[in-house]
Design an enzyme around this catalytic site. Structure first.
Site, mmCIF file in Angstrom:
data_model
loop_
_atom_site.group_PDB
_atom_site.id
_atom_site.type_symbol
_atom_site.label_atom_id
_atom_site.label_comp_id
_atom_site.label_asym_id
_atom_site.label_seq_id
_atom_site.Cartn_x
_atom_site.Cartn_y
_atom_site.Cartn_z
ATOM 1 N N SER A 75 37.584 41.649 42.243
ATOM 2 C CA SER A 75 36.920 41.865 43.544
ATOM 3 C C SER A 75 37.937 42.284 44.684
ATOM 4 O O SER A 75 39.375 41.224 45.049
ATOM 5 C CB SER A 75 36.023 40.962 43.716
ATOM 6 O OG SER A 75 35.905 41.460 45.400
ATOM 7 N N GLY A 76 38.260 43.598 45.432
ATOM 8 C CA GLY A 76 39.528 43.041 46.056
ATOM 9 C C GLY A 76 38.926 41.913 47.799
ATOM 10 O O GLY A 76 39.943 41.183 48.240
ATOM 11 N N LEU A 77 37.511 42.557 47.718
ATOM 12 C CA LEU A 77 37.016 41.520 48.609
ATOM 13 C C LEU A 77 37.422 40.203 47.837
ATOM 14 O O LEU A 77 38.353 38.706 49.082
ATOM 15 C CB LEU A 77 35.527 41.367 48.952
ATOM 16 C CG LEU A 77 34.607 39.711 49.518
ATOM 17 C CD1 LEU A 77 35.364 40.169 50.666
ATOM 18 C CD2 LEU A 77 33.314 39.813 49.489
ATOM 19 N N ASP A 101 39.589 41.600 53.822
ATOM 20 C CA ASP A 101 39.829 42.972 52.736
ATOM 21 C C ASP A 101 40.019 43.739 53.405
ATOM 22 O O ASP A 101 39.359 45.289 53.559
ATOM 23 C CB ASP A 101 38.386 42.935 52.291
ATOM 24 C CG ASP A 101 37.816 43.733 50.935
ATOM 25 O OD1 ASP A 101 39.276 44.220 50.361
ATOM 26 O OD2 ASP A 101 36.266 43.695 51.159
ATOM 27 N N ASP A 110 39.313 46.334 41.188
ATOM 28 C CA ASP A 110 38.558 46.964 42.264
ATOM 29 C C ASP A 110 40.273 47.570 43.415
ATOM 30 O O ASP A 110 40.467 46.556 43.763
ATOM 31 C CB ASP A 110 37.913 45.802 42.992
ATOM 32 C CG ASP A 110 37.845 46.223 45.032
ATOM 33 O OD1 ASP A 110 38.104 47.864 44.722
ATOM 34 O OD2 ASP A 110 36.818 45.430 45.543
ATOM 35 N N ASP A 169 40.801 49.182 45.300
ATOM 36 C CA ASP A 169 40.385 49.920 46.859
ATOM 37 C C ASP A 169 40.540 51.236 46.860
ATOM 38 O O ASP A 169 39.867 52.474 46.687
ATOM 39 C CB ASP A 169 41.561 49.239 47.932
ATOM 40 C CG ASP A 169 40.879 47.675 48.171
ATOM 41 O OD1 ASP A 169 39.991 47.507 47.595
ATOM 42 O OD2 ASP A 169 41.646 47.250 48.519
ATOM 43 N N GLU A 210 37.938 53.740 45.256
ATOM 44 C CA GLU A 210 36.800 54.540 46.670
ATOM 45 C C GLU A 210 37.123 55.433 47.627
ATOM 46 O O GLU A 210 38.419 55.127 47.455
ATOM 47 C CB GLU A 210 36.323 53.174 47.338
ATOM 48 C CG GLU A 210 37.079 52.413 48.364
ATOM 49 C CD GLU A 210 36.418 50.770 49.054
ATOM 50 O OE1 GLU A 210 36.369 50.885 49.601
ATOM 51 O OE2 GLU A 210 36.611 50.176 47.926
ATOM 52 N N LYS A 240 41.349 50.770 54.115
ATOM 53 C CA LYS A 240 40.522 50.434 53.918
ATOM 54 C C LYS A 240 39.658 48.964 54.476
ATOM 55 O O LYS A 240 40.471 47.900 54.538
ATOM 56 C CB LYS A 240 39.271 50.893 53.052
ATOM 57 C CG LYS A 240 40.396 49.653 51.267
ATOM 58 C CD LYS A 240 39.624 48.536 51.093
ATOM 59 C CE LYS A 240 38.360 48.436 50.583
ATOM 60 N NZ LYS A 240 38.287 46.720 51.120
ATOM 61 N N ASN A 263 36.004 46.042 54.224
ATOM 62 C CA ASN A 263 34.901 45.552 53.048
ATOM 63 C C ASN A 263 33.454 46.391 53.530
ATOM 64 O O ASN A 263 33.834 46.875 55.115
ATOM 65 C CB ASN A 263 35.111 44.423 53.451
ATOM 66 C CG ASN A 263 33.673 44.345 52.318
ATOM 67 O OD1 ASN A 263 32.072 44.009 52.848
ATOM 68 N ND2 ASN A 263 33.879 43.719 51.355
ATOM 69 N N SER A 264 32.988 47.216 52.734
ATOM 70 C CA SER A 264 31.829 48.291 52.861
ATOM 71 C C SER A 264 31.188 47.735 53.968
ATOM 72 O O SER A 264 29.942 48.411 54.283
ATOM 73 C CB SER A 264 30.695 48.375 51.090
ATOM 74 O OG SER A 264 32.416 49.368 50.648
ATOM 75 N N ARG A 294 34.280 55.861 42.979
ATOM 76 C CA ARG A 294 33.273 54.908 43.597
ATOM 77 C C ARG A 294 32.763 55.777 45.276
ATOM 78 O O ARG A 294 33.938 55.964 45.879
ATOM 79 C CB ARG A 294 33.686 53.714 44.243
ATOM 80 C CG ARG A 294 33.082 52.931 45.421
ATOM 81 C CD ARG A 294 33.749 51.320 45.645
ATOM 82 N NE ARG A 294 33.369 50.886 47.087
ATOM 83 C CZ ARG A 294 33.300 49.329 46.772
ATOM 84 N NH1 ARG A 294 34.545 48.743 46.059
ATOM 85 N NH2 ARG A 294 33.191 48.588 48.212
ATOM 86 N N HIS A 304 27.114 53.453 45.582
ATOM 87 C CA HIS A 304 27.096 51.766 46.618
ATOM 88 C C HIS A 304 26.375 51.596 47.525
ATOM 89 O O HIS A 304 26.432 53.254 48.092
ATOM 90 C CB HIS A 304 28.876 51.529 47.273
ATOM 91 C CG HIS A 304 29.191 49.961 47.681
ATOM 92 N ND1 HIS A 304 27.784 48.740 46.442
ATOM 93 C CD2 HIS A 304 30.229 49.163 48.091
ATOM 94 C CE1 HIS A 304 28.708 47.842 47.301
ATOM 95 N NE2 HIS A 304 29.288 47.842 48.109
HETATM 96 C C1 SPV Z 1 34.335 43.968 46.253
HETATM 97 O O1 SPV Z 1 34.040 43.046 45.756
HETATM 98 O O2 SPV Z 1 35.681 44.178 46.871
HETATM 99 C C2 SPV Z 1 33.702 45.307 46.245
HETATM 100 C C3 SPV Z 1 32.631 45.067 46.206
HETATM 101 O O3 SPV Z 1 33.808 46.471 46.767
HETATM 102 S S1 SPV Z 1 31.654 44.736 47.867
HETATM 103 O O4 SPV Z 1 32.506 43.567 48.434
HETATM 104 O O5 SPV Z 1 30.322 44.902 47.373
HETATM 105 O O6 SPV Z 1 31.612 46.119 48.504
HETATM 106 MG MG MG Z 2 36.314 45.817 47.747
#
Ligand code: SPV
Ligand code: MG
Length: 551
Positions: free
Chosen positions: A53-55, A65, A92, A94, A121, A127, A129-130, A166, A197
């Protein structure tokens, strides 16, 4: 429904495994991990794949992130994760860290590090975080994103490497139609799967998407926000893969906060020890067992010997000096005898040391040794003590009296000496250091000081001169080495002698004589002085001089 048994072929490459997860006819799951240890835990829990995961990766670095960690820093961490696991890792990725060209290089580097796939994505670099003001995040142009997918597919050298597209349209406030339009284009550009997502707390828009998409390609979801949805709903909707996207980092943050505040508050570890993983657990996650097996395999010639030290006796002749401690704890030149012995073992790389204690065993306060108790030390002899340590026997061991002082080369040469049963005999006929009864050694040849490493055999050892065996060749100093077949001889001898009525009186010389009587070849390693033992008050000054190097 209970977790399914793995239906993935573990002999398949990691990218093949990820492809199988995406194409699986049953719903599959992968779990977030953000470093080597979390990846290993995810694998050991039974997960068939990992979401890098990027986060979570940015969080464990302590940055946002928002592409603050460079992509090479991410890839370096992935290498650790991949090295310690056999399951596939989906990065992930990004936005692919730039344009199509950056994407090409990313895919190449991921392939080189056995990363099974990447998810990109359709947002702009850098980017964020979503879930941080998602609707304000601009999407990238469809054609540009399709170019990035194509560039990635064209640069993968492993045919099974997966690229997942994504779609952030729903996050950014667009409708289902836009999401589907994008999915169609990305699918046509070669994406191996679509990740849709959503930031809603219910799965409605994701399920609506799945219904419209109708299995045109594998569909992946991240139910972080709609976490309360029963998993059965995803199954029924025909989702292929669920990503539990950030639960390892969140779990560890919660645990670390709790433990750190408790330690700070109480200024003590006592209250938290039972709540946290043991140090052994950490060793196990680091693969310590594998390393010790490898050491057995690759360091065979330098296999570590173990030591057994016989230290159960008081040393009566030392009178009040041993009133509160056994002889081995007598301080010589400012250090207990036993400590000196252990230092000698450690110098030779012998770290597994078992001390057979008896009299005032509680006074042996030396860490890093194993203590084995001969409770009957008052009525039994050396052989009983040696038998007490049977649990600690090893295929290569040094057995020694605890009251010995010797120059380091004595032990080091013994360790270099070939032979499965070897006793160290002093041929110097020295008299000044022996106050106890000497163990006269009768050998197949006397030491002409030119015998270095020639085979000499022991014929007999005894406390008194034994005329039948001629002139003694020297004195056994109370040190021997037993290994390989010698270990079997020792086991068999003890088993036999234990059945004799007088077992409790037997000494190590009795054991040696028994083995000789059984036709076993006991080799003699001659030395010429440079040792002493401490038996009586007179020995103490000499021993102190010896430790200062003047004897
Ligand atoms: C991540 O895990 O970094 C994601 C998923 O991109 S989310 O954080 O849910 O967007
Ligand atoms: Mg991410």
């Amino acid at each position: 429904m209970a977790p399914q048994p793995p239906n993935i072929d573990a002999s398949a490459s990691k990218s093949q495994q990820l492809r199988s997860l995406l194409k699986s006819t049953t719903l599959e799951f992968i779990l977030e991990a953000h470093n080597g240890i979390s990846a290993r835990i995810a694998e050991q829990s039974g997960f068939k794949g990992i979401w890098a995961s990027g986060l979570a990766l940015s969080a464990q670095f302590g940055v946002r992130d928002s592409n603050e960690a460079s992509w090479t820093q991410v890839v370096d961490m992935l290498e650790f994760m991949s090295d310690v696991t056999d399951i596939p890792i989906l990065l992930d990725g990004d936005t692919g860290y730039g344009n199509f060209n950056n994407m090409r290089r990313l895919v190449k580097k991921l392939g080189q590090r056995s990363i099974a796939g990447v998810c990109i994505e359709d947002k702009q670099f850098p980017k964020t975080n979503s879930f941080i003001e998602g609707e304000r995040q601009p999407l990238v142009d469809i054609d540009e994103f399709c170019g990035k997918i194509k560039a990635g597919k064209d640069s993968q050298t492993d045919a099974d490497f997966c690229i997942i597209a994504r779609i952030e349209a729903l996050i950014a406030g667009w409708d289902l139609t836009e999401a589907l339009r994008r999915a169609e284009a990305y699918h046509a550009a070669g994406a191996d799967a679509i990740l849709i997502h959503s930031k809603l707390s219910h799965p409605d828009e994701v399920i609506a998407f799945a219904n419209e998409w109708a299995g045109r390609s594998p569909l992946v979801i991240v139910p972080t926000k709609y976490y309360s949805t029963p998993t059965e709903v995803f199954r029924k909707a025909g989702i292929s893969l669920v990503i539990w996207a950030n639960h390892m980092i969140r779990a560890s943050v919660a645990a670390m906060e709790q433990v750190s505040s408790q330690i700070f508050l109480h200024e003590s570890l006592a209250g938290i020890e039972h709540q946290i993983a043991t140090v052994d657990k950490i060793f196990s996650l680091q693969g310590a067992d594998e390393l010790s097996q490898a050491q057995q395999r690759y360091l065979k010639n330098r296999q570590e010997a173990h030591a057994i030290v016989l230290a159960a006796s008081r040393g009566d002749a030392l009178h009040e000096l041993t009133e509160d401690r056994p002889k081995v704890m007598l301080s010589i030149g400012g250090k207990p005898l036993l400590r000196r012995l252990i230092d000698e073992f450690k110098k030779q790389g012998i770290n597994k040391i078992t001390v057979v204690a008896g009299y005032k065993a509680e006074a042996i306060n030396i860490s890093s040794i194993d203590i084995c108790l001969n409770e009957d030390y008052e009525t039994t002899g050396e052989l009983s003590s040696l038998a007490c340590a049977q649990q600690a026997y090893h295929s290569d061991m040094i057995i020694m009296y605890g009251d010995l002082l010797f120059r380091s080369y004595v032990l080091s040469d013994l360790l270099d000496y070939d032979g499965d049963f070897v006793v160290v005999v002093d041929s110097s006929q020295q008299t000044n250091s022996i106050s106890g009864s000497p163990d006269y050694a009768y050998c197949s040849q006397t030491d002409d000081r030119a015998l270095f490493k020639q085979t000499v055999e022991l014929k007999h050892v005894s406390e008194h001169e034994a005329v039948d065996y001629g002139t003694p060749s020297g004195r056994w100093i109370g040190m021997l080495r037993v290994r390989n077949e010698g270990r079997e001889w020792l086991d068999a001898a003890i088993e036999f002698l234990q059945k004799q009525d007088n077992f409790h009186q037997l000494t190590i010389p009795d054991l040696l004589n028994y083995l000789v009587s059984q036709g076993k070849k006991i080799n003699v390693h001659y030395i010429h002085g440079h040792w002493l033992d401490v038996n009586a008050l007179d020995d103490i000054d000499r021993a102190s001089d010896f430790t200062r190097g003047s004897a």
